[in-house]
Design an enzyme around this catalytic site. Structure first.
Site, mmCIF file in Angstrom:
data_model
loop_
_atom_site.group_PDB
_atom_site.id
_atom_site.type_symbol
_atom_site.label_atom_id
_atom_site.label_comp_id
_atom_site.label_asym_id
_atom_site.label_seq_id
_atom_site.Cartn_x
_atom_site.Cartn_y
_atom_site.Cartn_z
ATOM 1 N N ASN A 11 -10.337 2.266 -7.743
ATOM 2 C CA ASN A 11 -10.174 3.236 -6.654
ATOM 3 C C ASN A 11 -11.160 4.395 -6.875
ATOM 4 O OD1 ASN A 11 -9.235 5.592 -5.257
ATOM 5 N ND2 ASN A 11 -7.320 4.523 -4.856
ATOM 6 N N ASP A 13 -11.610 7.092 -4.852
ATOM 7 C CA ASP A 13 -11.273 8.295 -4.077
ATOM 8 C C ASP A 13 -11.705 9.587 -4.771
ATOM 9 O OD1 ASP A 13 -9.999 6.596 -2.338
ATOM 10 O OD2 ASP A 13 -7.962 7.228 -2.869
ATOM 11 N N HIS A 14 -11.476 9.632 -6.096
ATOM 12 C CA HIS A 14 -11.650 10.924 -6.752
ATOM 13 C C HIS A 14 -13.096 11.234 -7.134
ATOM 14 C CE1 HIS A 14 -7.583 11.671 -6.063
ATOM 15 N NE2 HIS A 14 -7.226 10.558 -6.678
ATOM 16 N N ARG A 22 -17.247 20.879 -3.614
ATOM 17 C CA ARG A 22 -18.367 21.785 -3.376
ATOM 18 C C ARG A 22 -19.076 21.514 -2.054
ATOM 19 N NH1 ARG A 22 -20.613 24.278 -8.014
ATOM 20 N NH2 ARG A 22 -22.302 24.891 -6.642
ATOM 21 N N HIS A 47 -9.130 5.111 -0.064
ATOM 22 C CA HIS A 47 -8.048 5.552 0.826
ATOM 23 C C HIS A 47 -8.612 6.586 1.803
ATOM 24 C CE1 HIS A 47 -3.702 7.437 0.984
ATOM 25 N NE2 HIS A 47 -4.172 7.140 2.180
ATOM 26 N N ARG A 49 -7.717 9.106 4.093
ATOM 27 C CA ARG A 49 -6.518 9.860 4.475
ATOM 28 C C ARG A 49 -6.710 10.513 5.832
ATOM 29 N NH1 ARG A 49 -2.347 11.872 1.410
ATOM 30 N NH2 ARG A 49 -2.117 10.845 -0.586
ATOM 31 N N ARG A 53 -9.330 14.257 2.905
ATOM 32 C CA ARG A 53 -9.516 15.176 1.760
ATOM 33 C C ARG A 53 -10.485 14.613 0.727
ATOM 34 N NH1 ARG A 53 -3.574 14.842 -1.004
ATOM 35 N NH2 ARG A 53 -2.992 15.409 1.102
ATOM 36 N N HIS A 54 -10.613 13.283 0.634
ATOM 37 C CA HIS A 54 -11.615 12.736 -0.294
ATOM 38 C C HIS A 54 -12.555 11.772 0.437
ATOM 39 C CE1 HIS A 54 -8.270 9.923 -0.751
ATOM 40 N NE2 HIS A 54 -7.620 10.690 -1.606
ATOM 41 N N GLU A 74 -7.316 1.402 2.000
ATOM 42 C CA GLU A 74 -5.959 1.959 1.987
ATOM 43 C C GLU A 74 -5.789 2.899 3.155
ATOM 44 O OE1 GLU A 74 -4.190 4.199 -1.225
ATOM 45 O OE2 GLU A 74 -4.965 2.683 -2.592
ATOM 46 N N THR A 105 -0.148 9.742 -3.416
ATOM 47 C CA THR A 105 0.843 8.906 -2.737
ATOM 48 C C THR A 105 2.106 8.856 -3.595
ATOM 49 O OG1 THR A 105 -1.042 7.614 -1.991
ATOM 50 C CG2 THR A 105 1.122 6.712 -1.547
ATOM 51 N N GLU A 155 2.155 -4.362 -3.206
ATOM 52 C CA GLU A 155 1.663 -3.641 -4.377
ATOM 53 C C GLU A 155 2.812 -2.771 -4.867
ATOM 54 O OE1 GLU A 155 -2.280 -2.050 -4.317
ATOM 55 O OE2 GLU A 155 -1.761 -0.437 -5.707
ATOM 56 N N HIS A 198 -0.943 2.746 -9.574
ATOM 57 C CA HIS A 198 -0.675 4.181 -9.483
ATOM 58 C C HIS A 198 -0.366 4.760 -10.855
ATOM 59 C CE1 HIS A 198 0.186 8.103 -7.876
ATOM 60 N NE2 HIS A 198 -0.297 7.677 -6.725
HETATM 61 N N1 PXP Z 1 -2.576 1.866 -5.427
HETATM 62 C C1 PXP Z 1 -2.277 2.633 -4.358
HETATM 63 C C2 PXP Z 1 -1.626 1.972 -3.194
HETATM 64 C C3 PXP Z 1 -2.600 3.993 -4.324
HETATM 65 O O1 PXP Z 1 -2.282 4.748 -3.257
HETATM 66 C C4 PXP Z 1 -3.269 4.558 -5.421
HETATM 67 C C5 PXP Z 1 -3.660 6.001 -5.412
HETATM 68 O O2 PXP Z 1 -4.450 6.293 -4.339
HETATM 69 C C6 PXP Z 1 -3.580 3.728 -6.503
HETATM 70 C C7 PXP Z 1 -3.197 2.397 -6.495
HETATM 71 C C8 PXP Z 1 -4.329 4.223 -7.684
HETATM 72 O O3 PXP Z 1 -3.619 5.221 -8.336
HETATM 73 P P1 PXP Z 1 -4.351 6.100 -9.436
HETATM 74 O O4 PXP Z 1 -5.478 6.797 -8.764
HETATM 75 O O5 PXP Z 1 -3.279 6.990 -9.915
HETATM 76 O O6 PXP Z 1 -4.837 5.124 -10.493
#
Ligand code: PXP
Length: 252
Positions: A11, A13-14, A22, A47, A49, A53-54, A74, A105, A155, A198
């Site tokens: 994932n 996202d971050h 920034r 994801h 959103r 936000r990301h 996602e 989430t 999941e 997660h």
């Molecule tokens: N699976 C789902 C459905 C999620 O929403 C997320 C977080 O966006 C993850 C997995 C991954 O979680 P983490 O970023 O905490 O590893």
């Protein structure tokens, strides 16, 4: 069917969270996705959103155009997201609950109480060829409802298990782990493909990775954080190694 292979979905996202902090053009989540492939990821999860936000719409456009790995898109069960998914037709769609105020989430989707709506919501996505996954708590009624609405995948939310580990409450953690294990078996026996994710870290991944019914883990936040110290490729490669080791050794 049980399988020895456990896919790793990374994932990203971050990476976008850091970029957006920034308002810059870097770090680029698509570049991270390319590196994840080199490091042994089997898929990329992003994801989009409602509040963007990301991950942005343009990130999804670029991932669809540039990625060779399958994209797991996602999204919340909204008309806007359904239209975006139908435009792109990603390999997989994972339906998640979304609240504007939450940091991440927080729980699984409430499927049982909105079965009809969700059945209608996912039908066009399935017809478009997307593998539809539902992110749920490891609860029997939610699993049964996911099977009834025609989802291909559930999941299971590993957040509570990971939180209990981090708090040092190992008795409660092990109860939660057993719940995840038995619900993975239950979902598999109902004909669902079982994924989990997660909050997973190097410390928590192996007992989950060892569930024989599990086919995919989705991991993000820890890997991106760890990349600060050891680089993204190394961070992912170590997770891959731990997953493979747990798989080879069976339940630990
Ligand atoms: N699976 C789902 C459905 C999620 O929403 C997320 C977080 O966006 C993850 C997995 C991954 O979680 P983490 O970023 O905490 O590893």
């Amino acid at each position: 069917m049980l399988s020895d292979t456990l896919r790793l979905g990374v994932n990203i996202d971050h990476v976008a969270t850091v970029r957006n902090a920034r308002g810059s053009a870097y770090p680029d989540p698509v570049r991270a996705a390319m590196l994840a492939e080199e490091a042994g990821a089997d898929g990329i999860t992003a994801h989009l959103r409602e509040d963007r936000r990301h991950i942005s719409d343009r990130d999804i456009d670029r991932l669809m155009a540039e990625l060779t790995l399958p994209l797991n898109f996602e999204m919340a069960a909204t008309d806007e997201m359904q239209a975006i998914a139908l435009r792109h037709k990603p390999h997989a769609v994972c339906i998640v609950p979304e609240k504007r105020q939450e940091v991440t989430t927080e729980g699984g989707l409430e499927v049982a109480k909105q079965e009809n709506r969700l059945a209608h919501f996912i039908a066009p996505l399935r017809d478009a060829g997307c593998r539809v996954s539902i992110f749920i708590a490891a609860d029997r009624p939610q699993i049964e409802a996911a099977a009834r609405i025609g989802a291909a995948v559930v999941e299971l939310h590993t957040g509570a298990y990971c939180d209990l580990h981090a708090e040092g409450d190992f008795t409660a953690r092990d109860v939660e782990l057993e719940r995840l294990r038995s619900m993975a078996t239950y979902a598999h026996d109902l004909g669902l493909e079982v994924h989990a994710g997660h909050g997973l870290t190097y410390d928590t991944v192996q007992p989950v990775a060892a569930f024989p019914e599990l086919r995919e883990l989705n991991i993000g936040h820890f890997l991106i954080g760890e990349a600060i110290f050891r680089g993204l490729t190394d961070s992912i490669a170590e997770m891959r190694r731990l997953m493979d080791e747990a798989r080879a050794e069976g339940v630990r």
